[in-house]
Design a protein around this motif. Structure first.
Motif, short mmCIF file in Angstrom:
data_model
loop_
_atom_site.label_atom_id
_atom_site.label_comp_id
_atom_site.label_asym_id
_atom_site.label_seq_id
_atom_site.Cartn_x
_atom_site.Cartn_y
_atom_site.Cartn_z
N TYR A 154 0.84 -1.19 0.00
CA TYR A 154 0.00 0.00 0.00
C TYR A 154 0.88 1.25 0.00
N LEU A 155 0.43 2.27 -0.74
CA LEU A 155 1.19 3.51 -0.89
C LEU A 155 0.27 4.68 -0.58
N LEU A 156 0.76 5.62 0.23
CA LEU A 156 -0.04 6.77 0.64
C LEU A 156 0.80 8.04 0.62
N SER A 157 0.27 9.07 -0.01
CA SER A 157 0.81 10.42 0.02
C SER A 157 2.22 10.51 -0.56
N GLY A 158 2.99 11.49 -0.11
CA GLY A 158 4.31 11.76 -0.66
C GLY A 158 4.32 13.09 -1.39
N TYR A 159 5.48 13.44 -1.94
CA TYR A 159 5.65 14.68 -2.70
C TYR A 159 6.01 14.35 -4.14
N SER A 160 5.47 15.16 -5.06
CA SER A 160 5.73 14.96 -6.47
C SER A 160 6.10 16.29 -7.12
N GLU A 161 6.26 16.26 -8.44
CA GLU A 161 6.66 17.46 -9.18
C GLU A 161 5.58 18.54 -9.05
N ASN A 162 6.03 19.75 -8.76
CA ASN A 162 5.11 20.88 -8.66
C ASN A 162 5.12 21.62 -9.99
N TYR A 163 4.09 21.40 -10.80
CA TYR A 163 4.05 22.00 -12.13
C TYR A 163 3.58 23.46 -12.11
N ASP A 164 3.23 23.96 -10.91
CA ASP A 164 2.79 25.35 -10.82
C ASP A 164 3.95 26.33 -10.70
N THR A 165 5.16 25.82 -10.61
CA THR A 165 6.33 26.68 -10.50
C THR A 165 7.37 26.27 -11.53
N ASP A 166 8.17 27.22 -11.95
CA ASP A 166 9.22 26.96 -12.92
C ASP A 166 10.53 26.56 -12.26
N GLN A 167 10.55 26.52 -10.93
CA GLN A 167 11.78 26.19 -10.23
C GLN A 167 12.15 24.72 -10.45
N VAL A 168 13.44 24.48 -10.70
CA VAL A 168 13.92 23.11 -10.88
C VAL A 168 14.01 22.41 -9.53
N THR A 169 14.44 23.14 -8.53
CA THR A 169 14.55 22.57 -7.19
C THR A 169 13.51 23.20 -6.28
N GLY A 170 13.38 22.68 -5.10
CA GLY A 170 12.41 23.20 -4.14
C GLY A 170 11.38 22.15 -3.79
N ALA A 171 10.49 22.51 -2.89
CA ALA A 171 9.49 21.55 -2.41
C ALA A 171 8.48 21.24 -3.49
N GLY A 172 8.12 19.97 -3.63
CA GLY A 172 7.11 19.58 -4.59
C GLY A 172 5.73 19.66 -3.97
N LYS A 173 4.74 19.32 -4.74
CA LYS A 173 3.37 19.33 -4.23
C LYS A 173 3.12 18.05 -3.46
N TRP B 107 -2.83 3.98 -3.07
CA TRP B 107 -2.71 2.95 -4.11
C TRP B 107 -2.37 1.61 -3.47
N LYS B 108 -2.64 0.54 -4.24
CA LYS B 108 -2.27 -0.81 -3.81
C LYS B 108 -1.61 -1.54 -4.97
N LEU B 109 -0.45 -2.13 -4.71
CA LEU B 109 0.26 -2.92 -5.71
C LEU B 109 0.25 -4.38 -5.30
N ASN B 110 -0.29 -5.24 -6.17
CA ASN B 110 -0.21 -6.68 -5.95
C ASN B 110 1.15 -7.14 -6.43
N LEU B 111 1.98 -7.59 -5.51
CA LEU B 111 3.36 -7.94 -5.85
C LEU B 111 3.45 -9.25 -6.62
N LYS B 112 2.36 -10.01 -6.68
CA LYS B 112 2.35 -11.22 -7.51
C LYS B 112 2.03 -10.89 -8.96
N THR B 113 0.99 -10.09 -9.16
CA THR B 113 0.56 -9.76 -10.52
C THR B 113 1.26 -8.53 -11.07
N LYS B 114 1.89 -7.74 -10.18
CA LYS B 114 2.57 -6.48 -10.56
C LYS B 114 1.58 -5.48 -11.18
N VAL B 115 0.37 -5.44 -10.63
CA VAL B 115 -0.67 -4.54 -11.12
C VAL B 115 -1.05 -3.56 -10.00
#
Length: 366
Positions: A181-200, A206-214
């Motif tokens: 299971y996967l929850l939250s985190g930070y990703s690319e912030n497309y609202d800013t042109d900065q290459v570095t800095g805090a993401g959104k 999400w859930k990943l079945n490690l047998k089926t890889k889906v």
């Protein structure tokens, strides 16, 4: 000379005595649990480490017999205990070391990838996995696995790339059976042109079945205030089949039953880190930083998990909306049932359309 010898022995005994409370001057640490030797371990620096038996109240300072870790400013390694063996793995993915006999020995043929900092490390079927992370100026949603036979890392391929989570780092993860299971985190912030800095910040689950890889999208987090100021050490840990996250108070996250339990707030949960749960004696070990931000003093605390967690004060839904897949399936079933009903009504109607009827001695034909 005799008194000098006695005084020296007394001083040596005092200096080498084990401490009941472990207090460190550096917050760059890592905590591990050695189940084979029944020891708690604290890594802090590259000259000595600290250990305490499960049944003891005292810490011991132990010099390394041999240490192949490259000396750096920070201690950027994750701890794993697999089949009784202890491993330290580079936080950015790559180098793998084994800790045994008071020594740290390198066991891999890899290198410092520096590609998955802030990833979600976990162990599945006695193998080490890293999901996501940040490196080389990009966020990741890849899944990598360390192969103990080849001593190299490999990329795990998904079976459906059209439905996968957004790249991210500093996410919270939970492994139960074959499901990751996967929850939250930070990703690319497309609202800013900065290459570095805090993401959104993301709030999807999400859930990943490690047998089926889906991958399967489950929904979005209902109470977004649970998660804020996520870090590489995001203060999440497993207690048997439960996932706990602490940030000013403890939250127990239940993905399968769509529940989150809130525990009583305490100030220590805002300052704690590097939590590890001891499944053998139901204890938790964690670091507690100083309230003075100008110093880096850290205290290592061990206590029963019941004393640590306290009591549940309320329970709410974890996910804000139902899974869209389930809604689609339900609508499809309803449409199918409606179609069968209309078809049956039409059949009943057409059976009497072309017929001969006698009514009041009159012949009718349609």
């Amino acid at each position: 000379k005799f008194y000098f010898t006695v005084l020296f022995l007394i001083c040596f005994t005092v200096l080498s005595a084990q401490n009941k409370t472990l207090e460190l001057k550096n917050s760059d640490i890592q905590i591990g649990i050695d189940y084979r030797n029944k020891n708690y371990i604290v890594f802090n620096g590259f000259d000595v480490f600290y250990k305490k038996p499960f049944q003891s109240q005292e810490w011991e300072t132990v010099p390394y017999r041999h240490n192949e870790l490259p000396k750096t400013k920070d201690f950027l390694y994750n701890f794993f205990n697999i089949k009784g063996n202890n491993y330290l793995v580079y936080a950015g993915c790559g180098e793998v070391y084994e800790f045994k006999n008071d020594s740290i020995i390198r066991v891999d043929n890899s290198f410092q990838h520096k590609n998955q900092f802030g990833s979600c490390p976990f162990v599945y079927k006695d193998e080490i996995y890293y999901f996501g992370g940040y490196g080389l100026f990009t966020y990741k949603n890849i899944l990598t696995k360390y192969d103990f036979k080849t001593k190299e890392w490999e990329l795990i391929k998904y079976n459906d790339y059209k439905n996968i989570p957004e790249p991210r780092d500093k996410a919270i993860s939970f492994l139960k059976g074959d499901n990751f299971y996967l929850l939250s985190g930070y990703s690319e912030n497309y609202d800013t042109d900065q290459v570095t800095g805090a993401g959104k910040q993301l709030f999807d689950i999400w859930k990943l079945n490690l047998k089926t890889k889906v991958w399967q999208y489950i929904g979005d987090l209902k109470d977004k205030s649970i998660l804020y100021a996520l870090s590489d050490n995001n203060n999440s840990y497993q207690n048997l089949n439960n996932l706990f996250y602490d940030n000013n108070c403890i939250f127990q996250l239940d993905f399968e039953n769509n529940k989150v339990n809130y525990f009583k707030q305490e100030n220590k949960f805002f300052l704690s880190g590097f939590e590890k749960y001891n499944s053998e004696n139901n204890e938790i070990i964690y670091s507690l930083k100083s309230t003075d931000e100008s110093v880096r003093d850290t205290k290592i605390v061990i206590e029963p998990f019941k004393n640590y967690s306290g009591k549940i004060i309320k329970t709410e839904n974890l996910i804000s909306n139902f899974n869209l897949t389930y809604i689609f399936i339900l609508i499809t079933i309803l449409l199918f049932v409606l179609a069968l009903y209309l078809l049956s009504k039409r059949k009943q109607k057409t059976e009497h359309e072309n017929c001969i009827i006698f009514k009041s001695n009159t012949f009718y034909h349609k």
